[in-house]
Structures are given as C-alpha cells and as structure tokens.
Design a protein around this motif. Structure first.
Motif, PDB file in Angstrom:
ATOM      1  N   HIS A 103      -3.222  15.172   5.673  1.00 49.71           N
ATOM      2  CA  HIS A 103      -2.821  13.773   5.498  1.00 49.71           C
ATOM      3  C   HIS A 103      -2.343  13.141   6.804  1.00 49.71           C
ATOM      4  CE1 HIS A 103      -2.106  14.189   0.852  1.00 49.71           C
ATOM      5  NE2 HIS A 103      -3.252  14.695   1.251  1.00 49.71           N
TER       6      HIS A 103
ATOM      7  N   CYS B  53       3.519  13.036   6.853  1.00 51.91           N
ATOM      8  CA  CYS B  53       3.310  13.747   5.593  1.00 51.91           C
ATOM      9  C   CYS B  53       2.790  15.124   5.971  1.00 51.91           C
ATOM     10  CB  CYS B  53       2.291  13.018   4.721  1.00 51.91           C
ATOM     11  SG  CYS B  53       1.875  13.947   3.225  1.00 51.91           S
TER      12      CYS B  53
ATOM     13  N   MET C  63      -1.258   9.538   8.003  1.00 51.52           N
ATOM     14  CA  MET C  63       0.088   9.439   7.421  1.00 51.52           C
ATOM     15  C   MET C  63       1.127   9.874   8.438  1.00 51.52           C
ATOM     16  SD  MET C  63      -0.262  10.419   3.399  1.00 51.52           S
ATOM     17  CE  MET C  63       1.395   9.809   3.099  1.00 51.52           C
TER      18      MET C  63
ATOM     19  N   TRP D 299       3.215   4.492   1.093  1.00 49.60           N
ATOM     20  CA  TRP D 299       3.041   5.658   1.985  1.00 49.60           C
ATOM     21  C   TRP D 299       1.872   6.453   1.429  1.00 49.60           C
ATOM     22  CZ3 TRP D 299       3.882   7.321   6.566  1.00 49.60           C
ATOM     23  CH2 TRP D 299       4.156   8.644   6.899  1.00 49.60           C
ATOM     24  N   ALA D 300       0.729   6.329   2.088  1.00 49.49           N
ATOM     25  CA  ALA D 300      -0.507   6.871   1.528  1.00 49.49           C
ATOM     26  C   ALA D 300      -1.515   7.069   2.653  1.00 49.49           C
ATOM     27  CB  ALA D 300      -1.077   5.902   0.490  1.00 49.49           C
TER      28      ALA D 300
ATOM     29  N   TYR E  13       5.460   6.368  -2.859  1.00 50.37           N
ATOM     30  CA  TYR E  13       4.260   7.217  -2.940  1.00 50.37           C
ATOM     31  C   TYR E  13       4.310   7.985  -4.251  1.00 50.37           C
ATOM     32  CZ  TYR E  13       7.838  10.456  -1.270  1.00 50.37           C
ATOM     33  OH  TYR E  13       9.005  11.166  -1.145  1.00 50.37           O
TER      34      TYR E  13
ATOM     35  N   HIS F 268       2.728  13.462  -1.710  1.00 45.88           N
ATOM     36  CA  HIS F 268       2.957  13.351  -0.277  1.00 45.88           C
ATOM     37  C   HIS F 268       4.383  13.808   0.029  1.00 45.88           C
ATOM     38  CE1 HIS F 268      -0.742  11.069   0.085  1.00 45.88           C
ATOM     39  NE2 HIS F 268      -0.315  10.223  -0.843  1.00 45.88           N
TER      40      HIS F 268
ATOM     41  N   GLN G  32       0.820  -1.215   0.000  1.00 43.41           N
ATOM     42  CA  GLN G  32       0.000   0.000   0.000  1.00 43.41           C
ATOM     43  C   GLN G  32       0.855   1.267   0.000  1.00 43.41           C
ATOM     44  OE1 GLN G  32      -2.645  -1.441   3.403  1.00 43.41           O
ATOM     45  NE2 GLN G  32      -4.118  -0.389   2.111  1.00 43.41           N
TER      46      GLN G  32
END
Ligand code: CU
Length: 172
Positions: A106, A101, A111, A33-34, A58, A63, A31
């Motif tokens: 975020h 982030c 994040m 860095w989101a 990402y 980000h 997944q």
C-alpha cells in the motif's frame, strides 16, 4: 458596570478566537486514507500548525496509520506498530511527521504522507517536504508564506479593532 461588561465581551471574543485557531484536517478529504489519492498533492498548500489534528478515515483492519521516520517513509518499510481502528486522529507537534500504511504494498502504491508542522508560536510556515519519486509537478510555493497563512492572521487586526471599540465604549 459598563467597563466590566465590555471586558467580559472582550474575553469572550478572544476566547473564541483562541478556540478557532486549532484546525482539523481530514487526510485525503472525502477519499480518506486509501490507495488512490496523492497525499503529497493533498498536503501541498496546507499550513499545519502545532495543536492542529489530522484525521485518517479508512476501513478498519484494511489499512494502518503508522508514524515512521523519514528513512522508513522513503523505504516504505517499518516494523512499528500502527493503528488500524478505522479512524485515527493525530494531534500535531512541531516538526516533520511521516505516516505510512504498513499493509502489503500500500505504501509503495501511494499510502504515504509527509508533512511539516510549524510551531504555533512562530510566524514561520515551512512547506511540506516533497517526497522523492512523487509524480506531482512542483506547484507548492517556495516562499515562506503560503497563501493559506494570511487567512488565519486576518482575524487578529479585526479582533484588536473590536477590542478597541469596546474599551472606548466602556470609558465614555
Ligand atoms: Cu493500506
């Protein structure tokens, strides 16, 4: 001659063991860095050692990866310059590390990553700190030896046994 080739073999084995000891962790696994993954859950149960690397994947510009203080991490606020190239690799040093982030909300939306990195020369492997407000149940073991630690150490007695056999072969 036999003894020198055994010694060379021993050095090769030990060299491979040393090279294999630094681990690379892909933050959020597939997944990345989101917004979405729970990074407290991702980090729980992992043992981070000095010299290991974190890889953040990402969308470029979408980000940032910004290393911050605990205070900034808790507040989701930082004026520090982060990286936004799309792929950020951090080589870990011992101690606590906090990443957020800094774009929009975020960080408040998840994040944020907090990890504790053990000194590679010590036997201690402290668990990652649980961020305040994290919704995950406290499943991380409180004992100082998380389950992933013994896996790294199993190689050592095996190597010692191999080395012992090689030395005996060289001598007889
Ligand atoms: Cu972001």
């Amino acid at each position: 001659m036999a003894s020198s080739s055994a010694l060379i073999a021993l050095l090769v084995v030990l060299g491979c063991a040393a090279a294999a000891s630094a681990a690379s962790f892909t933050v959020g696994d597939s997944q990345g860095w989101a917004i979405g993954p729970n990074y407290a859950t991702w980090a729980s149960g992992k043992t981070f050692m000095a010299g290991d690397t974190l890889v953040f994947n990402y969308g470029s510009q979408a980000h940032t990866v910004t290393e911050v203080t605990k205070k900034e991490y808790d507040a989701c606020s930082s004026t520090a310059n982060g990286e936004n190239s799309g792929t950020t690799t951090k080589t870990l040093t011992a101690g606590d590390h906090y990443y957020i982030c800094t774009i929009g909300t975020h960080c408040a939306n998840g994040m944020k990553l907090a990890i504790t990195v053990a000194d590679s020369s010590s036997g201690t492997t402290p668990a990652a700190p649980a961020p305040p407000g994290a919704s995950t149940p406290p499943t991380a073991p409180s004992s100082p030896t998380p389950s992933s630690a013994p896996a790294r150490l199993h190689a050592v007695p095996v190597l010692a046994a191999v080395a012992g056999v090689l030395v005996k072969l060289a001598l007889f």
